[in-house]
Design an enzyme around this catalytic site. Sequence first.
Site: not given
Ligand code: HH2
Length: 273
Positions: A221, A255
């Site tokens: 992040k 995660r």
């Molecule tokens: N962070 C992201 C997406 N979903 N769900 C939970 N429970 N907690 C988190 O911190 C979280 C989440 C964002 O990360 P990522 O899926 O890698 O990126 P993007 O939102 O750009 O798909």
Amino acid sequence: MKLVCGRFVLDCSSPLIMGVLNVTPDSFSDGGRFLRQDAALDHALRMVDEGADLIDIGGESTRPGAQPASLGEERERVLPVLEVLRERVSVPISVDTRKPALMVEAIGAGADMINDVGGFGSAAAIAAVADAPVAVCAMHMRGEPRSMQSAPVYEDVLAEVGEFLLARRDGLLDAGVAADRIVLDPGFGFGKSLEHNLALLRGLSRFVQLGCPVLVGLSRKSMLGTLLDRPVEERMVASVAAALLAVERGARLVRVHDVAQTRDALRLWSAVM
Ligand code: HH2
């Protein structure tokens, strides 16, 4: 502590790894890489091989500034992958969505967990999961992805996020969701400055006291990028360290994108404990 998670009951007495599978064109670290179904399946199988205890499929990027996906787009991205993974992957499958209609469809297609970055903030979202045996992850977000990082303000971020998670836990319990199905997440990077994120990590044990397994998503992040001045492809070491710091403070699910490296670090942590 156990977590009822669809077809599975997970033992949360040692930390669990949730592998991220983004089937989006625009996710901040892996957008566009796993859009094709065979690529998504290969990646999921690889993460399980490397030690993932769950797979989280996301069909809408929630990175700061992201534009929302329509229900149709998200459905087309998520459901075919969910159906294949359910047959081919030996661990629970979580679906990361804010849309109650997709929650219902995903549960119908066999999702074991619903991960809502909106924290089950509407009656429709709660109703979507109330009567199914799935696990639910309620996350804190301030604002909307499009604008959430424009100067978020808290008087006391730990207290405010704690009150929010308590209220969402109680809302789910009141709707009949059993305590052993609920996971809580302070939502790193969702409407928080670097200082807010660091305060949440420092004080994470406060959320553990709410009695549900705590999930954290710190992987790759921008808080890590800001702190270390590193682009997204150079944040793996910091991501593993952040997962370890969170587990040390009581997180039970992490995660992550880098499953193998996180698994090694958590094995070491477990051996020392
Ligand atoms: N962070 C992201 C997406 N979903 N769900 C939970 N429970 N907690 C988190 O911190 C979280 C989440 C964002 O990360 P990522 O899926 O890698 O990126 P993007 O939102 O750009 O798909």
